[in-house]
Design a protein around this motif. Structure first.
Motif, PDB file in Angstrom:
ATOM      1  N   UNK A 105      -2.696   2.017  -2.983  1.00  0.00           N
ATOM      2  CA  UNK A 105      -2.309   1.409  -4.255  1.00  0.00           C
ATOM      3  C   UNK A 105      -3.116   1.917  -5.443  1.00  0.00           C
ATOM      4  N   UNK A 106      -4.256   2.562  -5.199  1.00  0.00           N
ATOM      5  CA  UNK A 106      -5.030   3.086  -6.320  1.00  0.00           C
ATOM      6  C   UNK A 106      -4.206   4.042  -7.169  1.00  0.00           C
ATOM      7  N   UNK A 107      -3.263   4.761  -6.546  1.00  0.00           N
ATOM      8  CA  UNK A 107      -2.407   5.693  -7.288  1.00  0.00           C
ATOM      9  C   UNK A 107      -1.566   4.961  -8.323  1.00  0.00           C
ATOM     10  N   UNK A 108      -0.938   3.857  -7.928  1.00  0.00           N
ATOM     11  CA  UNK A 108      -0.119   3.091  -8.865  1.00  0.00           C
ATOM     12  C   UNK A 108      -0.968   2.363  -9.895  1.00  0.00           C
ATOM     13  N   UNK A 109      -2.151   1.917  -9.505  1.00  0.00           N
ATOM     14  CA  UNK A 109      -3.042   1.259 -10.469  1.00  0.00           C
ATOM     15  C   UNK A 109      -3.405   2.219 -11.587  1.00  0.00           C
ATOM     16  N   UNK A 110      -3.730   3.471 -11.224  1.00  0.00           N
ATOM     17  CA  UNK A 110      -4.143   4.449 -12.231  1.00  0.00           C
ATOM     18  C   UNK A 110      -2.975   4.883 -13.106  1.00  0.00           C
ATOM     19  N   UNK A 111      -1.845   5.201 -12.486  1.00  0.00           N
ATOM     20  CA  UNK A 111      -0.745   5.825 -13.230  1.00  0.00           C
ATOM     21  C   UNK A 111       0.229   4.830 -13.851  1.00  0.00           C
ATOM     22  N   UNK A 112       0.258   3.605 -13.341  1.00  0.00           N
ATOM     23  CA  UNK A 112       1.198   2.602 -13.863  1.00  0.00           C
ATOM     24  C   UNK A 112       0.463   1.382 -14.413  1.00  0.00           C
ATOM     25  N   UNK A 167       2.126   8.923   9.726  1.00  0.00           N
ATOM     26  CA  UNK A 167       1.054   8.502   8.822  1.00  0.00           C
ATOM     27  C   UNK A 167       1.334   8.947   7.394  1.00  0.00           C
ATOM     28  N   UNK A 168       1.980  10.103   7.232  1.00  0.00           N
ATOM     29  CA  UNK A 168       2.275  10.603   5.894  1.00  0.00           C
ATOM     30  C   UNK A 168       3.268   9.757   5.121  1.00  0.00           C
ATOM     31  N   UNK A 169       3.947   8.833   5.802  1.00  0.00           N
ATOM     32  CA  UNK A 169       4.903   7.967   5.110  1.00  0.00           C
ATOM     33  C   UNK A 169       4.227   6.989   4.168  1.00  0.00           C
ATOM     34  N   UNK A 170       2.956   6.667   4.407  1.00  0.00           N
ATOM     35  CA  UNK A 170       2.311   5.598   3.639  1.00  0.00           C
ATOM     36  C   UNK A 170       2.291   5.901   2.147  1.00  0.00           C
ATOM     37  N   UNK A 171       1.974   7.133   1.776  1.00  0.00           N
ATOM     38  CA  UNK A 171       1.939   7.468   0.360  1.00  0.00           C
ATOM     39  C   UNK A 171       3.324   7.442  -0.264  1.00  0.00           C
ATOM     40  N   UNK A 172       4.340   7.912   0.493  1.00  0.00           N
ATOM     41  CA  UNK A 172       5.703   7.898  -0.037  1.00  0.00           C
ATOM     42  C   UNK A 172       6.199   6.476  -0.258  1.00  0.00           C
ATOM     43  N   UNK A 173       5.923   5.590   0.703  1.00  0.00           N
ATOM     44  CA  UNK A 173       6.339   4.191   0.556  1.00  0.00           C
ATOM     45  C   UNK A 173       5.623   3.546  -0.622  1.00  0.00           C
ATOM     46  N   UNK A 174       4.334   3.834  -0.771  1.00  0.00           N
ATOM     47  CA  UNK A 174       3.574   3.264  -1.874  1.00  0.00           C
ATOM     48  C   UNK A 174       4.129   3.707  -3.209  1.00  0.00           C
TER      49      UNK A 174
END
Length: 434
Positions: free
Chosen positions: A242-249, A365-372
């Motif tokens: 979720x850090x990705x969405x916190x930073x960019x959104x 495991x790579x799905x986690x970032x796509x789902x996020x």
């Protein structure tokens, strides 16, 4: 210490020549991706004439295709050469970018974006597998180098895109698409110069000495979809991204709608992120050079994200200068959380997977970032930000709690895998002696 710095490590990365070429290819790829990320929404809006509804559908379908891309690539890598699959993913992206230049029908654009996202996520999974095989036990260091290269390339790409967006003509937008396609083509050409890494194929197809002694055939290949322990790791890894969405959104929207900070501060969030990733990624990766270190980094991730969320919640109480400084500090903490998550997620995804089927496991495991990327922005805007400062505090507390659960579950699985490996080694030794 200077000999262990970023430039020295890039000259002599884990994996040698092939790793150096792959890092260069990834930097070229991310430069093109930065160009497209900065221009895509504006291109579809102003050049293709899409309204908000169609644009949302387009991006949503792309996100779903990206989720599918990771497990498909992982499964294919169990049977086909990783190098060839990765080149194929890049060439598919070249074709889909070219399709954007010659079609304007919504259905065709939808297909192009879906295939682009599927190939992009598939390529990232294959890059992860390639690096795991060539870097071996030093994969955390390789991941740190990749993150530094990727962020640098992404920043260069957005800079190029800014020039085209400043011109604003249809020709300029199309030139950006061509530049992106050429980056994928160059990445494919570079990867063609590498050798196929060792570890290809279904390792489980070869019977162990114990199985041969017992007259048995090869062991069944484990499926990640039936492995509850690994699926639990992947499920818990979703909020760890979720850090990705916190930073960019989250940070930009919170600044605009809930503080008096000037809007000019928003680009500084990405600047802080890029600089800290380049400067600190190698140092942080040293914490996760082994599975136990990765579990420790997971715990620190939750606490760091909690501190960042607390700063965001407090940013509404001051004037423009105070709000700006507090949110910049929050961006720095989010970046530190991202650094810990990036190395710990990869290390644990590899370490928690059984040796016989790492490719398919890494695909899941790579799905986690796509789902996020699909769910994260909606969670922040529809739930967290709607609840105000309390929403941020709740998000931070939940992230800390889930990180603690992830850490304990990972330690238990590591212990079980080590016990299983020890038992298998003992059985093999007994069979050889017998």
């Amino acid at each position: 210490m200077r000999g262990n710095g970023l430039w020295a490590q890039l000259r002599r990365p884990p994996g040698g020549r092939d790793a150096r070429i792959m890092l260069l290819a990834q930097g070229v790829d991310r430069t093109g991706s930065g160009v497209w990320a900065a221009a895509s929404v504006l291109y579809f809006t102003y050049v293709c004439g899409m309204d908000a509804g169609r644009l949302g559908l387009l991006l949503g379908v792309g996100a779903v295709a990206g989720i599918v891309g990771s497990p498909l690539a992982g499964r294919a890598a169990e049977r086909l050469p990783v190098r060839g699959l990765l080149i194929g993913c890049h060439l598919l992206r070249v074709a889909t970018m070219g399709l954007l230049l010659v079609v304007d029908h919504f259905a065709a654009l939808l297909l192009s974006v879906a295939l682009t996202c599927l190939a992009e996520r598939g390529a990232k999974t294959l890059e992860m597998l390639f690096a795991t095989r060539i870097a071996g036990e030093r994969r955390a260091t390789y991941q740190a180098l990749f993150r530094s290269v990727a962020n640098g390339g992404y920043a260069v790409g957005t800079g190029f895109a800014a020039i085209g967006l400043a011109v604003g003509s249809t020709t300029a937008y199309r030139a950006l698409i061509v530049a992106n396609a050429l980056s994928y083509l160059l990445a494919a050409a570079l990867i063609r110069r590498t050798a196929e890494p060792a570890g290809r194929g279904l390792v489980a197809a070869v019977p162990s000495p114990a199985q041969e002694a017992a007259g048995g055939g090869p062991a069944a290949v484990p499926s990640p979809w039936r492995d509850r322990g690994y699926l639990l790791f992947v499920l818990l890894d979703l909020p760890m991204c979720l850090d990705d969405s916190v930073l960019n959104v989250g940070l930009p929207l919170w600044l605009i709608h809930h503080t008096g900070a000037p809007h000019a501060v928003v680009p500084a969030f990405l600047t802080v992120n890029t600089v800290l990733v380049v400067v600190l990624q190698l140092r942080v990766s040293a914490w996760a050079e082994n599975p136990r270190g990765a579990t420790t980094a997971v715990g620190w991730y939750g606490l760091t994200l909690l501190a960042s969320c607390a700063l965001i919640a407090l940013s509404t109480g001051g004037g423009p200068l105070t709000a700006s400084l507090v949110l910049l500090a929050a961006a720095a903490l989010v970046t530190l959380a991202e650094l810990m998550r990036s190395v710990s997620s990869w290390e644990l995804a590899v370490s928690l997977a059984p040796p016989r089927a790492k490719a398919s496991y890494l695909g899941v495991a790579g799905m986690s970032q796509s789902v996020q990327k699909s769910v994260g922005p909606m969670l922040l805007t529809g739930v967290v930000m709607a609840a105000g400062p309390a929403g941020w505090l709740a998000l931070g507390a939940a992230s800390t709690g889930l990180a603690a659960v992830q850490r304990r579950a990972s330690l238990r699985r590591l212990a079980a895998l080590e016990a299983s490996a020890g038992a298998a080694a003992g059985a093999s030794a007994a069979a050889v002696v017998g």
